[in-house]
Design an enzyme around this catalytic site. Structure first.
Site, PDB file in Angstrom:
ATOM      1  N   TYR A   1       0.851  -1.205   0.000  1.00  0.00           N
ATOM      2  CA  TYR A   1       0.000   0.000   0.000  1.00  0.00           C
ATOM      3  C   TYR A   1       0.887   1.257   0.000  1.00  0.00           C
ATOM      4  O   TYR A   1       0.648   2.187  -0.781  1.00  0.00           O
ATOM      5  CB  TYR A   1      -0.938   0.000   1.222  1.00  0.00           C
ATOM      6  CG  TYR A   1      -1.793   1.258   1.280  1.00  0.00           C
ATOM      7  CD1 TYR A   1      -2.830   1.444   0.363  1.00  0.00           C
ATOM      8  CD2 TYR A   1      -1.547   2.260   2.216  1.00  0.00           C
ATOM      9  CE1 TYR A   1      -3.599   2.604   0.389  1.00  0.00           C
ATOM     10  CE2 TYR A   1      -2.320   3.418   2.248  1.00  0.00           C
ATOM     11  CZ  TYR A   1      -3.345   3.578   1.335  1.00  0.00           C
ATOM     12  OH  TYR A   1      -4.108   4.728   1.348  1.00  0.00           O
TER      13      TYR A   1
ATOM     14  N   LYS B   1       1.310   4.440  -2.729  1.00  0.00           N
ATOM     15  CA  LYS B   1       1.148   5.867  -2.426  1.00  0.00           C
ATOM     16  C   LYS B   1       2.469   6.629  -2.649  1.00  0.00           C
ATOM     17  O   LYS B   1       2.446   7.812  -2.998  1.00  0.00           O
ATOM     18  CB  LYS B   1       0.615   6.056  -1.003  1.00  0.00           C
ATOM     19  CG  LYS B   1      -0.843   5.567  -0.856  1.00  0.00           C
ATOM     20  CD  LYS B   1      -1.808   6.323  -1.796  1.00  0.00           C
ATOM     21  CE  LYS B   1      -3.251   5.887  -1.660  1.00  0.00           C
ATOM     22  NZ  LYS B   1      -4.183   6.623  -2.524  1.00  0.00           N
TER      23      LYS B   1
HETATM   24  P1  NDP Z   1     -13.459   4.295   1.029  1.00  0.00           P
HETATM   25  O1  NDP Z   1     -13.238   2.828   1.086  1.00  0.00           O
HETATM   26  O2  NDP Z   1     -14.453   4.903   1.945  1.00  0.00           O
HETATM   27  O3  NDP Z   1     -13.802   4.734  -0.466  1.00  0.00           O
HETATM   28  C1  NDP Z   1     -13.059   4.224  -1.548  1.00  0.00           C
HETATM   29  C2  NDP Z   1     -13.747   4.579  -2.858  1.00  0.00           C
HETATM   30  O4  NDP Z   1     -12.957   4.065  -3.937  1.00  0.00           O
HETATM   31  C3  NDP Z   1     -15.122   3.975  -2.965  1.00  0.00           C
HETATM   32  O5  NDP Z   1     -15.985   4.922  -3.552  1.00  0.00           O
HETATM   33  C4  NDP Z   1     -14.922   2.794  -3.919  1.00  0.00           C
HETATM   34  O6  NDP Z   1     -16.109   2.597  -4.678  1.00  0.00           O
HETATM   35  C5  NDP Z   1     -13.814   3.353  -4.811  1.00  0.00           C
HETATM   36  N1  NDP Z   1     -13.085   2.275  -5.485  1.00  0.00           N
HETATM   37  C6  NDP Z   1     -12.265   1.350  -4.917  1.00  0.00           C
HETATM   38  N2  NDP Z   1     -11.847   0.482  -5.849  1.00  0.00           N
HETATM   39  C7  NDP Z   1     -12.434   0.855  -7.017  1.00  0.00           C
HETATM   40  C8  NDP Z   1     -12.414   0.336  -8.334  1.00  0.00           C
HETATM   41  N3  NDP Z   1     -11.699  -0.760  -8.647  1.00  0.00           N
HETATM   42  N4  NDP Z   1     -13.127   0.959  -9.284  1.00  0.00           N
HETATM   43  C9  NDP Z   1     -13.863   2.057  -8.992  1.00  0.00           C
HETATM   44  N5  NDP Z   1     -13.912   2.601  -7.770  1.00  0.00           N
HETATM   45  C10 NDP Z   1     -13.213   1.997  -6.790  1.00  0.00           C
HETATM   46  O7  NDP Z   1     -12.013   4.926   1.285  1.00  0.00           O
HETATM   47  P2  NDP Z   1     -11.504   6.451   1.401  1.00  0.00           P
HETATM   48  O8  NDP Z   1     -12.554   7.407   1.033  1.00  0.00           O
HETATM   49  O9  NDP Z   1     -10.846   6.588   2.697  1.00  0.00           O
HETATM   50  O10 NDP Z   1     -10.349   6.426   0.315  1.00  0.00           O
HETATM   51  C11 NDP Z   1     -10.283   7.320  -0.778  1.00  0.00           C
HETATM   52  C12 NDP Z   1      -8.824   7.550  -1.134  1.00  0.00           C
HETATM   53  O11 NDP Z   1      -8.177   8.181  -0.038  1.00  0.00           O
HETATM   54  C13 NDP Z   1      -8.022   6.283  -1.435  1.00  0.00           C
HETATM   55  O12 NDP Z   1      -7.159   6.547  -2.516  1.00  0.00           O
HETATM   56  C14 NDP Z   1      -7.222   6.058  -0.167  1.00  0.00           C
HETATM   57  O13 NDP Z   1      -6.039   5.362  -0.407  1.00  0.00           O
HETATM   58  C15 NDP Z   1      -6.968   7.499   0.244  1.00  0.00           C
HETATM   59  N6  NDP Z   1      -6.629   7.701   1.644  1.00  0.00           N
HETATM   60  C16 NDP Z   1      -7.459   7.268   2.647  1.00  0.00           C
HETATM   61  C17 NDP Z   1      -7.098   7.462   3.967  1.00  0.00           C
HETATM   62  C18 NDP Z   1      -7.928   6.966   5.110  1.00  0.00           C
HETATM   63  O14 NDP Z   1      -7.395   6.886   6.237  1.00  0.00           O
HETATM   64  N7  NDP Z   1      -9.188   6.650   4.931  1.00  0.00           N
HETATM   65  C19 NDP Z   1      -5.892   8.197   4.310  1.00  0.00           C
HETATM   66  C20 NDP Z   1      -5.098   8.602   3.193  1.00  0.00           C
HETATM   67  C21 NDP Z   1      -5.480   8.386   1.921  1.00  0.00           C
HETATM   68  P3  NDP Z   1     -16.739   1.193  -5.096  1.00  0.00           P
HETATM   69  O15 NDP Z   1     -16.397   0.203  -4.037  1.00  0.00           O
HETATM   70  O16 NDP Z   1     -18.207   1.495  -5.201  1.00  0.00           O
HETATM   71  O17 NDP Z   1     -16.140   0.866  -6.424  1.00  0.00           O
HETATM   72  C1  8X3 Z   2      -4.465   5.459   4.589  1.00  0.00           C
HETATM   73  C2  8X3 Z   2      -3.912   5.858   5.902  1.00  0.00           C
HETATM   74  O1  8X3 Z   2      -2.334   5.175   7.795  1.00  0.00           O
HETATM   75  O2  8X3 Z   2      -3.663   3.422   6.749  1.00  0.00           O
HETATM   76  O3  8X3 Z   2      -3.696   5.971   3.563  1.00  0.00           O
HETATM   77  O4  8X3 Z   2      -1.789   4.367   5.598  1.00  0.00           O
HETATM   78  S1  8X3 Z   2      -2.858   4.650   6.517  1.00  0.00           S
END
Ligand code: NDP
Ligand code: 8X3
Length: 255
Positions: free
Chosen positions: A156, A160
């Site tokens: 992961y 990133k």
């Molecule tokens: P969620 O799991 O709440 O949302 C993820 C979204 O990505 C969903 O809408 C999902 O939709 C979509 N998604 C995943 N795989 C696919 C795919 N193959 N095709 C289309 N859509 C896809 O997570 P977050 O909102 O937290 O994450 C959003 C971004 O932020 C990610 O890139 C994550 O790495 C990043 N991030 C998150 C952090 C956290 O702590 N939550 C911290 C730092 C970064 P669906 O399943 O309907 O396809």
């Molecule tokens: C998602 C946050 O701390 O799980 O990017 O890497 S962490």
């Protein structure tokens, strides 16, 4: 209240940070293109945005790992929708926290294909039009995991770190054009992220945020919206944001 009347495409709009971004842009007057796999959620969101802010949306239900479907969906957008002003490359996931030598190649592929390859492909599909039109902004969702590595997070974190390199490289490649590139890199945000990472184990997911006040999806969407609404000569390159109770990936103050 800042207004924004462009067209914004958000991947991963069906949940978490992506859904919050669509709400922030919708409230400001934008038109939205909503991308994710869960069509019902996208349609419900489109209805909500229409009823709340009279927002026009288009729903593109697809798996961003399917390059041909992605290219076709972008290529088939009617002319009125193809002028994308802001691309929010947000769809992404973590899968598992196993040590690398015990990890699942399927999990690695899901992360690499979604977090890196789909982001590249969509950027490739959308940015030439931005250059042609003389305006546009790509906002990538990076992570503190693009700045640090933690045990069990090698793949992961590698994805990133890749997003960070891609953001930096794209910025260089677009120098001389008005197209802007930003990476928003959060730490702990309470969304469905950890439920997905732990295969639906809600108790394990809840533990990630136990004893601290995590960021919300709306906190992150605020920053995405802020970056996209600076004057055209201002490019926010990278915004690293964490809960006040977090100082690095593993340094967290819990009650
Ligand atoms: P969620 O799991 O709440 O949302 C993820 C979204 O990505 C969903 O809408 C999902 O939709 C979509 N998604 C995943 N795989 C696919 C795919 N193959 N095709 C289309 N859509 C896809 O997570 P977050 O909102 O937290 O994450 C959003 C971004 O932020 C990610 O890139 C994550 O790495 C990043 N991030 C998150 C952090 C956290 O702590 N939550 C911290 C730092 C970064 P669906 O399943 O309907 O396809
Ligand atoms: C998602 C946050 O701390 O799980 O990017 O890497 S962490």
């Amino acid at each position: 209240m800042i207004s924004f009347h462009g067209t914004v495409l958000v991947t991963g709009a069906s949940a978490g940070i992506g859904a919050a971004c669509t709400r922030a842009f919708s409230a400001a007057g934008a038109r939205l293109i909503l991308v994710a796999r869960r069509e019902e959620r996208l349609r419900a969101l489109a209805d909500e945005l229409r009823s709340q802010h009279d927002t026009e949306s288009r729903v593109l239900p697809l798996d961003v790992r399917d390059g041909a479907a992605l290219d076709a969906a972008i290529g088939d957008l009617p002319e009125a929708w193809s002028s994308i002003d802001v691309l929010v490359n947000n769809a992404g996931l973590g899968r598992g926290l196993d040590p690398l030598h015990e990890g699942s190649p399927d999990d690695w592929e899901a992360m690499i294909d979604t977090n890196v390859k789909a982001l590249l492909r969509l950027t490739r599909a959308v940015v030439p039009g931005m250059i042609e039109r003389g305006r546009g902004h790509v906002v990538n969702l990076g992570s503190t995991a693009g700045h640090e590595v933690y045990p069990g997070g090698a793949v992961y974190c590698a994805t990133k770190h890749a997003v960070r390199a891609i953001t930096r490289g794209l910025r260089m490649d677009l120098l001389g054009t008005p197209v802007r590139v930003t990476s928003v890199d959060p730490g702990l945000v309470e969304t469905e992220f950890s439920q997905v990472r732990f295969g639906g184990d809600e108790a394990r997911a809840a533990k990630v945020y136990e004893g601290l006040q995590p960021l919300t999806a709306e906190d992150v969407a605020d920053v995405v919206f802020f970056a996209a609404t600076r004057p055209p000569h201002v490019n926010l390159d990278t915004v690293v944001m964490m809960p006040t109770a977090q100082a690095s990936s593993l340094l967290v103050d819990r009650e």
